[in-house]
Design a protein around this motif. Structure first.
Motif, PDB file in Angstrom:
ATOM      1  N   VAL A 298       6.827  14.079   2.605  1.00 28.36           N
ATOM      2  CA  VAL A 298       5.437  14.523   2.743  1.00 28.36           C
ATOM      3  C   VAL A 298       5.219  15.863   2.035  1.00 28.36           C
ATOM      4  CG1 VAL A 298       5.152  13.293   4.910  1.00 28.36           C
ATOM      5  CG2 VAL A 298       5.921  15.667   4.949  1.00 28.36           C
ATOM      6  N   ASN A 299       6.273  16.412   1.453  1.00 24.40           N
ATOM      7  CA  ASN A 299       6.192  17.713   0.793  1.00 24.40           C
ATOM      8  C   ASN A 299       5.950  17.529  -0.705  1.00 24.40           C
ATOM      9  OD1 ASN A 299       6.272  20.493   0.523  1.00 24.40           O
ATOM     10  ND2 ASN A 299       8.491  20.554   0.277  1.00 24.40           N
ATOM     11  N   VAL A 300       4.929  16.732  -1.027  1.00 19.48           N
ATOM     12  CA  VAL A 300       4.639  16.404  -2.421  1.00 19.48           C
ATOM     13  C   VAL A 300       3.480  17.230  -2.953  1.00 19.48           C
ATOM     14  CG1 VAL A 300       3.929  14.558  -3.981  1.00 19.48           C
ATOM     15  CG2 VAL A 300       5.495  14.069  -2.110  1.00 19.48           C
ATOM     16  N   HIS A 301       2.510  17.521  -2.095  1.00 20.63           N
ATOM     17  CA  HIS A 301       1.286  18.194  -2.535  1.00 20.63           C
ATOM     18  C   HIS A 301       0.883  19.207  -1.468  1.00 20.63           C
ATOM     19  CE1 HIS A 301      -2.981  18.726  -3.641  1.00 20.63           C
ATOM     20  NE2 HIS A 301      -2.597  18.369  -4.848  1.00 20.63           N
ATOM     21  N   PRO A 302       0.324  20.364  -1.860  1.00 18.09           N
ATOM     22  CA  PRO A 302      -0.043  21.382  -0.864  1.00 18.09           C
ATOM     23  C   PRO A 302      -0.973  20.870   0.237  1.00 18.09           C
ATOM     24  CG  PRO A 302      -0.139  22.317  -3.053  1.00 18.09           C
ATOM     25  CD  PRO A 302       0.116  20.855  -3.233  1.00 18.09           C
ATOM     26  N   THR A 303      -1.884  19.968  -0.102  1.00 16.79           N
ATOM     27  CA  THR A 303      -2.812  19.467   0.914  1.00 16.79           C
ATOM     28  C   THR A 303      -2.198  18.377   1.780  1.00 16.79           C
ATOM     29  OG1 THR A 303      -3.730  17.817  -0.598  1.00 16.79           O
ATOM     30  CG2 THR A 303      -4.778  19.990  -0.582  1.00 16.79           C
ATOM     31  N   LYS A 304      -1.013  17.867   1.394  1.00 15.52           N
ATOM     32  CA  LYS A 304      -0.256  16.864   2.162  1.00 15.52           C
ATOM     33  C   LYS A 304      -1.007  15.538   2.275  1.00 15.52           C
ATOM     34  CE  LYS A 304       0.160  19.694   5.662  1.00 15.52           C
ATOM     35  NZ  LYS A 304      -0.390  20.942   5.084  1.00 15.52           N
ATOM     36  N   HIS A 305      -1.911  15.275   1.322  1.00 16.99           N
ATOM     37  CA  HIS A 305      -2.607  13.985   1.301  1.00 16.99           C
ATOM     38  C   HIS A 305      -1.731  12.892   0.697  1.00 16.99           C
ATOM     39  CE1 HIS A 305      -6.482  14.941   2.888  1.00 16.99           C
ATOM     40  NE2 HIS A 305      -6.711  15.884   2.008  1.00 16.99           N
ATOM     41  N   GLU A 306      -0.782  13.277  -0.139  1.00 16.37           N
ATOM     42  CA  GLU A 306       0.058  12.317  -0.831  1.00 16.37           C
ATOM     43  C   GLU A 306       1.462  12.325  -0.245  1.00 16.37           C
ATOM     44  OE1 GLU A 306      -0.018  13.220  -4.973  1.00 16.37           O
ATOM     45  OE2 GLU A 306      -2.210  13.335  -5.075  1.00 16.37           O
ATOM     46  N   VAL A 307       2.113  11.194  -0.304  1.00 18.52           N
ATOM     47  CA  VAL A 307       3.499  11.084   0.154  1.00 18.52           C
ATOM     48  C   VAL A 307       4.297  10.326  -0.892  1.00 18.52           C
ATOM     49  CG1 VAL A 307       2.891  11.145   2.609  1.00 18.52           C
ATOM     50  CG2 VAL A 307       3.040   8.935   1.424  1.00 18.52           C
ATOM     51  N   ARG A 308       5.615  10.390  -0.762  1.00 21.49           N
ATOM     52  CA  ARG A 308       6.488   9.635  -1.654  1.00 21.49           C
ATOM     53  C   ARG A 308       7.526   8.926  -0.795  1.00 21.49           C
ATOM     54  NH1 ARG A 308       8.307  13.496  -4.631  1.00 21.49           N
ATOM     55  NH2 ARG A 308       6.770  13.278  -6.304  1.00 21.49           N
ATOM     56  N   PHE A 309       7.615   7.612  -0.946  1.00 24.18           N
ATOM     57  CA  PHE A 309       8.562   6.831  -0.163  1.00 24.18           C
ATOM     58  C   PHE A 309       9.899   6.750  -0.892  1.00 24.18           C
ATOM     59  CE2 PHE A 309       4.359   5.160   1.020  1.00 24.18           C
ATOM     60  CZ  PHE A 309       4.419   5.317   2.398  1.00 24.18           C
ATOM     61  N   ARG A 310      10.977   6.890  -0.127  1.00 28.87           N
ATOM     62  CA  ARG A 310      12.308   6.799  -0.733  1.00 28.87           C
ATOM     63  C   ARG A 310      12.550   5.389  -1.268  1.00 28.87           C
ATOM     64  NH1 ARG A 310      17.377   9.121   2.498  1.00 28.87           N
ATOM     65  NH2 ARG A 310      16.194  11.001   1.989  1.00 28.87           N
ATOM     66  N   GLU A 311      12.110   4.378  -0.513  1.00 30.68           N
ATOM     67  CA  GLU A 311      12.235   2.979  -0.948  1.00 30.68           C
ATOM     68  C   GLU A 311      10.830   2.436  -1.190  1.00 30.68           C
ATOM     69  OE1 GLU A 311      14.964   1.449  -1.608  1.00 30.68           O
ATOM     70  OE2 GLU A 311      16.428   2.868  -0.800  1.00 30.68           O
ATOM     71  N   GLY A 312      10.239   2.854  -2.319  1.00 30.19           N
ATOM     72  CA  GLY A 312       8.856   2.496  -2.594  1.00 30.19           C
ATOM     73  C   GLY A 312       8.633   1.003  -2.710  1.00 30.19           C
ATOM     74  N   ARG A 313       9.540   0.312  -3.361  1.00 31.49           N
ATOM     75  CA  ARG A 313       9.374  -1.135  -3.545  1.00 31.49           C
ATOM     76  C   ARG A 313       9.458  -1.866  -2.207  1.00 31.49           C
ATOM     77  NH1 ARG A 313      12.083  -4.734  -8.352  1.00 31.49           N
ATOM     78  NH2 ARG A 313      11.108  -6.716  -7.816  1.00 31.49           N
ATOM     79  N   LEU A 314      10.380  -1.425  -1.343  1.00 33.43           N
ATOM     80  CA  LEU A 314      10.502  -2.039  -0.026  1.00 33.43           C
ATOM     81  C   LEU A 314       9.216  -1.877   0.766  1.00 33.43           C
ATOM     82  CD1 LEU A 314      12.151  -3.288   2.330  1.00 33.43           C
ATOM     83  CD2 LEU A 314      12.879  -0.952   2.890  1.00 33.43           C
ATOM     84  N   VAL A 315       8.653  -0.669   0.754  1.00 34.94           N
ATOM     85  CA  VAL A 315       7.417  -0.405   1.495  1.00 34.94           C
ATOM     86  C   VAL A 315       6.270  -1.221   0.919  1.00 34.94           C
ATOM     87  CG1 VAL A 315       5.712   1.362   2.080  1.00 34.94           C
ATOM     88  CG2 VAL A 315       8.148   1.898   2.211  1.00 34.94           C
ATOM     89  N   HIS A 316       6.172  -1.267  -0.409  1.00 40.47           N
ATOM     90  CA  HIS A 316       5.101  -2.029  -1.060  1.00 40.47           C
ATOM     91  C   HIS A 316       5.166  -3.500  -0.669  1.00 40.47           C
ATOM     92  CE1 HIS A 316       3.209  -4.374  -4.293  1.00 40.47           C
ATOM     93  NE2 HIS A 316       2.429  -3.324  -4.504  1.00 40.47           N
ATOM     94  N   ASP A 317       6.341  -4.097  -0.790  1.00 38.21           N
ATOM     95  CA  ASP A 317       6.487  -5.527  -0.487  1.00 38.21           C
ATOM     96  C   ASP A 317       6.249  -5.800   0.996  1.00 38.21           C
ATOM     97  OD1 ASP A 317       7.045  -5.928  -3.125  1.00 38.21           O
ATOM     98  OD2 ASP A 317       9.204  -6.176  -2.870  1.00 38.21           O
ATOM     99  N   TYR A 318       6.695  -4.887   1.853  1.00 41.99           N
ATOM    100  CA  TYR A 318       6.485  -5.066   3.294  1.00 41.99           C
ATOM    101  C   TYR A 318       4.996  -5.049   3.632  1.00 41.99           C
ATOM    102  CZ  TYR A 318       6.380  -3.964   8.273  1.00 41.99           C
ATOM    103  OH  TYR A 318       6.098  -3.971   9.622  1.00 41.99           O
ATOM    104  N   LEU A 319       4.272  -4.093   3.076  1.00 44.83           N
ATOM    105  CA  LEU A 319       2.828  -4.017   3.334  1.00 44.83           C
ATOM    106  C   LEU A 319       2.127  -5.271   2.828  1.00 44.83           C
ATOM    107  CD1 LEU A 319       2.079  -0.290   2.364  1.00 44.83           C
ATOM    108  CD2 LEU A 319       2.231  -1.256   4.655  1.00 44.83           C
ATOM    109  N   PHE A 320       2.459  -5.656   1.595  1.00 45.38           N
ATOM    110  CA  PHE A 320       1.799  -6.821   1.009  1.00 45.38           C
ATOM    111  C   PHE A 320       2.066  -8.085   1.823  1.00 45.38           C
ATOM    112  CE2 PHE A 320       2.648 -10.563  -1.702  1.00 45.38           C
ATOM    113  CZ  PHE A 320       1.333 -10.899  -1.991  1.00 45.38           C
ATOM    114  N   ARG A 321       3.328  -8.354   2.118  1.00 41.54           N
ATOM    115  CA  ARG A 321       3.681  -9.599   2.803  1.00 41.54           C
ATOM    116  C   ARG A 321       3.112  -9.630   4.215  1.00 41.54           C
ATOM    117  NH1 ARG A 321       7.336 -12.351  -0.222  1.00 41.54           N
ATOM    118  NH2 ARG A 321       8.481 -11.159  -1.805  1.00 41.54           N
ATOM    119  N   THR A 322       3.147  -8.506   4.902  1.00 42.63           N
ATOM    120  CA  THR A 322       2.638  -8.478   6.274  1.00 42.63           C
ATOM    121  C   THR A 322       1.139  -8.735   6.311  1.00 42.63           C
ATOM    122  OG1 THR A 322       4.369  -6.906   6.933  1.00 42.63           O
ATOM    123  CG2 THR A 322       2.451  -7.100   8.373  1.00 42.63           C
ATOM    124  N   LEU A 323       0.385  -8.003   5.491  1.00 44.17           N
ATOM    125  CA  LEU A 323      -1.071  -8.160   5.500  1.00 44.17           C
ATOM    126  C   LEU A 323      -1.480  -9.511   4.924  1.00 44.17           C
ATOM    127  CD1 LEU A 323      -2.155  -4.580   4.377  1.00 44.17           C
ATOM    128  CD2 LEU A 323      -2.098  -5.530   6.685  1.00 44.17           C
TER     129      LEU A 323
END
Length: 597
Positions: A298-323
Motif C-alpha cells: 500500500v506504500n505506492v502513492h502518497p495518497t494511498k489510493h493505489e496498491v500493488r499486489f505481489r501476485e497480481g495475476r493470481l488476484v486478477h484471475d481470482y477476481l474475474f473467475r469469482t465474479l
C-alpha cells in the motif's frame, strides 16, 4: 548565476509534502478520518463549513494522544504505526507515513485536542506555537482545520465552488462509511446534518447503511456473495447487469478495508461483466477483498489510493473467475423474491463501441450445429417452422400456485414478440428472441468447450514485429494460446510468426489480435482476447439461430422457453446486454389501476 545546493526550510518542505497529500478539503477529511479509524474510534463526527475551506472539524472517541506526543504528532515522519521494515511490509493501519498532520498544518490553521482513555485531563496544541495547554474534552481526539490554503493563495485558486468541494468531501466520507461497518459516522455542513450512520453489526443493519449511502435500488438490484480460495477472500454486493450506470459512479472496491482505485482490479471486474453488460454501460458494485498484508503493497502513492499486489495475476484471475461465476449463477429465483427485476433500471440508448481490436470476422461454421436441446415442436409433433401457417389451437394456461416456477406459466403471446406469463407474485413479460438468443449462445459456448477449439493453419504465416519482452511472453504462454487455437512461433528476438488461428476467427486481423493479446499479458498478466473474439462470433451465430419475432408459439413451447431461462447462466440478459425479461407484481399493478383507493 549558479545556485549552491542548500537545505529547504522545514515549512517549505511541509508545504511541498502537502501538495502530494492535500489536494482539496476532501483530502483533509480522508487523512483525518483514517487517523481516527486507526485510533480505534467507534464514532467519527465530522463538521465542515463552506465546503471545508473555512472550517473542518473531525472528532472521534478513539484512544487519544498523550500530552508529550502532541507536538511530535505535528512533526514530519512521526507515527505510532510502524517502527521497522517488518511493520512496513505488513501494514494493517490506514495511515503510516507520518505526513498527514504536519502537511495539513503547513497550509492551514490547525488545532489538535486530545485526551487518552484513562487520562484525567485533555490537552490542546496549536500548530503555530506547538505548546500544549489544558483543555476540556472527552476521551478521544478532535482536529480542527481552519482557512485551508490561506498561506498558499495559488493553491486556493484551484479550488472549485463550495458545492463542488463539499460533494467531493461527502463522497469520501460515504466511502469510508462503506469501508467500516463497525464505526458510526456523522456529517454536518454549515450547521445542517447531512447523514448519520450507526454502527452496523448484522447483515440487515449493513444493508440499511448501504441503502442509505448508495440508495435502496442498489440493494434491490444486487447479488450478495462471499467466496474464499487461495488465501484470498472476496465478499460484497455486485449489481445485476441491467442495473448498469452511464458513469462509473457506483463502483467501490476495498482491499483490507482500504478504498483503492486499481487498474488490475478494474480490468478483472470489467472482464467478468463483458458478456452481459450493455455497450457503453458501467457495472455497479461494492466489493471487499481480504488477503495477508504481506501480499499487497500500500506504500505506492502518497495518497494511498493505489496498491500493488505481489501476485497480481493470481488476484486478477481470482477476481474475474469469482465474479464471472456469481453473475453466471444468478437465476430468476435469486431476483424475484426480493422484488428485483433485470429490466427495472432504464437503459440508455446504445453507445458506439470504439477501439475494436480487429474487424469482425466472417462466420465460417454453421450455427445449426449448436441447436438447443429442446425442440420447438407443436403438439402434433411438427416443427414450429413447418407449423407457421397453421398455428396449433390454444391450450388452457396453468394457474399460479405456491409451487409455481419463478417465471411462472405462459398465458399468451403479445404481437409475436413478447411472452406473457403469470407467477405467484404477478405478471412476467419475456422478450422471446432475446431469451432464446442467450440460451442458444450459452449452449454453443458449452459445445465449443466440450469439443475443444479447432485450429486452422494459415496458408501464409503472418509476421508480427513486437518487443523482445513480448516475444518472451508469447513463448511463456504458448500452451495457453494453443489451447485457444492459436499457434505462435518466434522468428527472432523481436518478431513472431502466427501459424494458426481458431477456425471460428477465419478472416480476423491476426496481427492486431496478437498485439492486443500481448498488450494484455504485459499489463495484466493474462488475456481473454481470444475467448472474447470467439464469443463475439458465437453471439452472432446465436442471434441468427434464435427464434425470430412474429413466430407463433404454443403454450407448451412458451413454457419450455421459460424453464430454459430459469436453468441457463446469465439468462437475465441477451448477448448484447439487453434484459430478457421483466415483471410487475400484483401490488404494482394495483397501484397502476388505483385499486384500494
Amino acid at each position: 548565476m549558479t545556485r549552491r545546493i542548500h537545505s529547504l526550510p522545514s515549512q517549505l518542505v511541509n508545504q511541498i509534502a502537502a501538495g502530494e497529500v492535500v489536494e482539496r478539503p476532501a483530502s483533509v477529511i480522508k487523512e483525518l478520518v483514517e487517523n481516527s479509524l486507526d485510533a480505534g474510534a467507534g464514532l467519527v463526527d465530522v463538521e465542515v463549513q463552506q465546503g471545508g475551506v473555512k472550517r473542518i472539524r473531525v472528532r472521534d472517541d478513539g484512544r487519544g494522544i498523550a500530552r508529550d506526543d502532541l507536538a511530535l504528532a505535528l512533526s514530519r515522519h512521526a507515527t505510532s504505526k510502524v517502527a521497522s521494515l517488518a511493520d512496513l511490509e505488513g501494514i494493517t493501519s490506514m495511515g503510516f507515513r507520518g505526513e498527514a498532520l504536519p502537511s495539513i498544518a503547513s497550509v492551514s490553521r490547525l488545532i489538535l485536542t486530545s485526551r487518552e482513555q484513562d487520562a484525567d485531563q485533555a490537552w490542546q496544541i496549536d500548530a503555530e506555537d506547538a505548546q500544549p495547554r489544558p483543555a476540556a474534552h472527552p476521551a478521544g481526539t478532535t482536529v480542527e482545520v481552519r482557512d485551508l490554503f490561506y498561506n498558499t493563495p495559488a493553491r486556493r485558486k484551484f479550488l472549485k465552488t463550495e458545492k463542488t468541494e463539499f460533494r467531493h468531501l461527502e463522497q469520501v466520507l460515504r466511502r469510508l462509511a462503506l469501508a467500516r461497518f463497525d464505526v458510526g459516522f456523522k456529517l454536518a455542513h454549515n450547521g445542517r446534518q447531512i447523514f448519520s450512520a450507526r454502527q452496523a453489526a448484522s447483515l440487515v443493519e449493513r444493508e440499511k447503511r448501504i441503502a442509505a449511502l448508495l440508495g435502496q435500488s442498489f440493494i434491490d438490484n444486487s447479488l450478495r456473495f462471499e467466496h474464499e480460495a487461495a488465501g484470498l477472500r472476496l465478499w460484497g454486493w455486485v449489481g445485476l447487469p441491467a442495473f448498469s450506470r452511464s458513469q462509473a459512479d457506483m463502483q467501490h472496491f476495498f482491499v483490507n478495508g482500504r478504498m483503492v482505485r486499481d487498474k488490475l482490479v478494474s480490468h478483472a471486474i470489467r472482464q467478468a461483466y463483458q458478456d452481459v453488460l450493455y455497450h457503453g454501460r458501467h457495472p455497479a458494485f461494492l466489493l471487499y477483498l481480504e488477503l495477508r498484508p504481506q501480499l499487497v503493497d500500500v506504500n505506492v502513492h502518497p495518497t494511498k489510493h493505489e496498491v500493488r499486489f505481489r501476485e497480481g495475476r493470481l488476484v486478477h484471475d481470482y477476481l474475474f473467475r469469482t465474479l464471472h461465476q456469481v453473475l453466471a449463477d444468478a437465476r430468476p429465483e435469486d431476483v424475484l423474491p426480493e422484488g428485483r427485476s433485470p429490466a427495472e433500471e432504464a437503459l440508455a440508448p446504445p453507445l458506439s463501441q470504439s477501439g475494436t481490436a480487429f474487424q469482425p470476422p466472417r462466420i465460417r461454421e454453421d450455427s445449426s450445429a449448436y441447436q438447443p436441446s429442446f425442440a420447438w415442436q407443436t403438439p402434433a409433433g411438427r416443427s414450429a417452422d413447418q407449423g407457421r401457417a397453421a398455428p396449433p389451437p390454444p391450450m388452457p394456461a396453468q394457474e399460479a400456485t405456491a409451487d409455481t416456477p419463478p417465471l411462472g406459466y405462459a398465458l399468451a403471446q403479445l404481437h409475436g414478440v413478447y411472452i406473457l406469463a403469470q407467477n405467484q407474485e404477478g405478471l412476467v413479460l419475456v422478450d422471446m428472441h432475446a431469451a432464446h438468443e442467450r440460451i442458444t449462445y450459452e449452449r454453443m459456448k458449452q459445445a465449443v468447450q466440450g469439443q475443444g477449439i479447432r485450429s486452422q493453419p494459415l496458408l501464409v504465416p503472418v509476421s508480427v514485429k513486437v518487443s523482445p519482452r513480448e516475444v518472451e511472453l508469447a513463448l511463456e504462454n504458448r500452451d495457453l494460446l494453443a489451447d485457444l487455437g492459436m499457434q505462435l512461433d518466434a522468428l527472432g528476438k523481436d518478431s513472431l510468426a502466427v501459424r494458426a488461428m481458431p477456425t471460428l476467427l477465419e478472416g480476423a486481423d491476426a496481427e492486431s489480435l496478437v498485439r492486443d493479446l500481448l498488450a494484455d499479458l504485459v499489463t495484466h498478466g493474462s488475456s481473454q482476447r481470444l475467448r472474447e473474439a470467439m464469443n463475439e462470433v458465437l453471439s452472432t451465430m446465436a442471434c441468427h439461430g434464435s427464434v425470430r419475432a412474429n413466430r407463433r408459439l404454443a403454450l407448451e413451447e412458451m413454457n419450455a422457453l421459460l424453464r430454459d431461462i430459469e436453468s441457463t447462466e446469465r439468462s437475465g440478459q441477451c448477448n448484447h446486454g439487453r434484459p430478457t425479461w421483466t415483471r410487475m407484481s400484483m401490488a404494482e399493478l394495483d397501484k397502476l389501476f388505483l385499486r384500494g383507493r
